[in-house]
Design a protein around this motif. Structure first.
Motif, PDB file in Angstrom:
ATOM      1  N   THR A  25      -4.208   0.633  -2.332  1.00  0.00           N
ATOM      2  CA  THR A  25      -3.807  -0.739  -2.023  1.00  0.00           C
ATOM      3  C   THR A  25      -3.773  -1.544  -3.317  1.00  0.00           C
ATOM      4  OG1 THR A  25      -4.833  -0.612   0.162  1.00  0.00           O
ATOM      5  CG2 THR A  25      -4.341  -2.812  -0.697  1.00  0.00           C
ATOM      6  N   PRO A  71       0.843  -1.208   0.000  1.00  0.00           N
ATOM      7  CA  PRO A  71       0.000   0.000   0.000  1.00  0.00           C
ATOM      8  C   PRO A  71       0.873   1.250   0.000  1.00  0.00           C
ATOM      9  CG  PRO A  71      -0.798  -1.598   1.599  1.00  0.00           C
ATOM     10  CD  PRO A  71       0.538  -2.103   1.127  1.00  0.00           C
ATOM     11  N   TYR A  72       0.393   2.308  -0.632  1.00  0.00           N
ATOM     12  CA  TYR A  72       1.164   3.549  -0.708  1.00  0.00           C
ATOM     13  C   TYR A  72       0.215   4.739  -0.655  1.00  0.00           C
ATOM     14  CZ  TYR A  72      -0.239   3.676  -5.647  1.00  0.00           C
ATOM     15  OH  TYR A  72      -0.963   3.715  -6.816  1.00  0.00           O
ATOM     16  N   GLU A  73       0.776   5.909  -0.472  1.00  0.00           N
ATOM     17  CA  GLU A  73      -0.038   7.118  -0.337  1.00  0.00           C
ATOM     18  C   GLU A  73       0.497   8.210  -1.256  1.00  0.00           C
ATOM     19  OE1 GLU A  73      -0.802  10.279   3.200  1.00  0.00           O
ATOM     20  OE2 GLU A  73      -1.313   8.188   3.682  1.00  0.00           O
ATOM     21  N   LYS A 111      -3.978  10.467  -0.317  1.00  0.00           N
ATOM     22  CA  LYS A 111      -4.885   9.351  -0.582  1.00  0.00           C
ATOM     23  C   LYS A 111      -4.106   8.045  -0.582  1.00  0.00           C
ATOM     24  CE  LYS A 111      -8.553   7.682  -3.594  1.00  0.00           C
ATOM     25  NZ  LYS A 111      -9.453   7.986  -4.724  1.00  0.00           N
ATOM     26  N   ARG A 112      -4.669   7.022   0.065  1.00  0.00           N
ATOM     27  CA  ARG A 112      -4.002   5.737   0.206  1.00  0.00           C
ATOM     28  C   ARG A 112      -4.517   4.757  -0.850  1.00  0.00           C
ATOM     29  NH1 ARG A 112      -0.727   3.591   3.891  1.00  0.00           N
ATOM     30  NH2 ARG A 112      -0.797   1.355   4.382  1.00  0.00           N
TER      31      ARG A 112
END
Length: 254
Positions: free
Chosen positions: A71, A62-64, A68-69
């Protein structure tokens, strides 16, 4: 002495400002994206070939971005979505993608927020019915109204490179659901049909494969095929390269 110290302080401050300004420009040499200075070649507009891949572990986390995140999917099977596609070009050309590959605006690739990296997808322009298969090897586009960012070649083939965006359908393609494609080998091209036909007859006798001639803009292109078996096509290509046709290359059916 005081004047010299003041001068040195001003010079140091100016250097710090310049460094800050440089770092704010980011990793790209160009401030704004732009189209390349030439159109893609016929070879560069071939669909990506669906092959077995090893998914990137780092690109699966997962990253941002911009608060906003996201997955990423672990399995793309069955994925399909409609929305807006854009494309990216010279600003990002030759820079690393999110899975460590080097972006080539003339390759059939794409950026997607959550599809596994790498993976493959069929993108269809809903306004004209044209479609391409791309290798997804990057993250983006990070705009709420867009679902995929294509390379310049892919956008060119879909017919929306001028307007910048298009309504598309994106469908994941895996080895299990990808249709086998026929292989062709482009051997030569010329402006005199009789000469190309004579060469076609010679190659049919020598390699025992069908030939076809495709005309475009007054140039006749000689191709061997269709050849159903990919290994056979590769073997014929190697023989051609050994027998004075060093510029021969593989093509695939749509």
């Amino acid at each position: 002495m005081t004047q010299r110290v003041n001068f040195l302080l001003i010079a140091l401050f100016s250097m710090l400002l310049a460094a800050c300004s440089s770092s704010q420009q980011g990793r790209y040499a160009m401030e704004h994206d732009a189209a390349p200075l030439r159109k893609p070649t016929e070879l560069e507009m071939q669909d990506a070939i669906v092959t077995p891949v090893v998914k990137s572990a780092s690109a699966s986390r997962p990253y941002e971005v911009r608060g906003k995140r996201y997955t990423p999917m672990l399995d793309e099977t069955g994925y399909a979505e409609e929305g807006i596609a854009s494309w990216y070009g010279r600003k990002f050309h030759n820079y690393h993608t999110s899975n460590g590959e080097v972006y080539d605006m003339f390759a059939m690739t794409a950026a997607h927020k959550t599809l596994p990296l790498p993976s493959f997808a069929r993108v269809t322009n809903l306004d004209n019915g044209k479609s391409v298969i791309v290798r997804v090897n990057d993250r983006g586009p990070f705009h709420e109204d867009r679902i995929i960012d294509l390379s310049y070649s892919a956008a060119y083939k879909l017919g929306y490179y001028r307007q910048g965006t298009a309504r598309v359908k994106v469908e994941a393609v895996t080895l299990a659901n990808s249709a086998p494609r026929l292989s062709y080998i482009q051997v030569a091209a010329g402006s005199t049909l009789a000469n190309v036909e004579a060469l076609a007859f010679q190659l049919r006798q020598q390699y025992h494969v069908p030939t076809n001639i495709v005309e475009k803009d007054g140039i006749y292109r000689l191709r061997l095929g269709p050849i159903k078996d990919a290994a056979e096509a590769q073997a014929v290509l190697e023989k051609l390269k050994q027998n004075q046709f060093q510029n021969a290359f593989l093509l695939y059916s749509e």
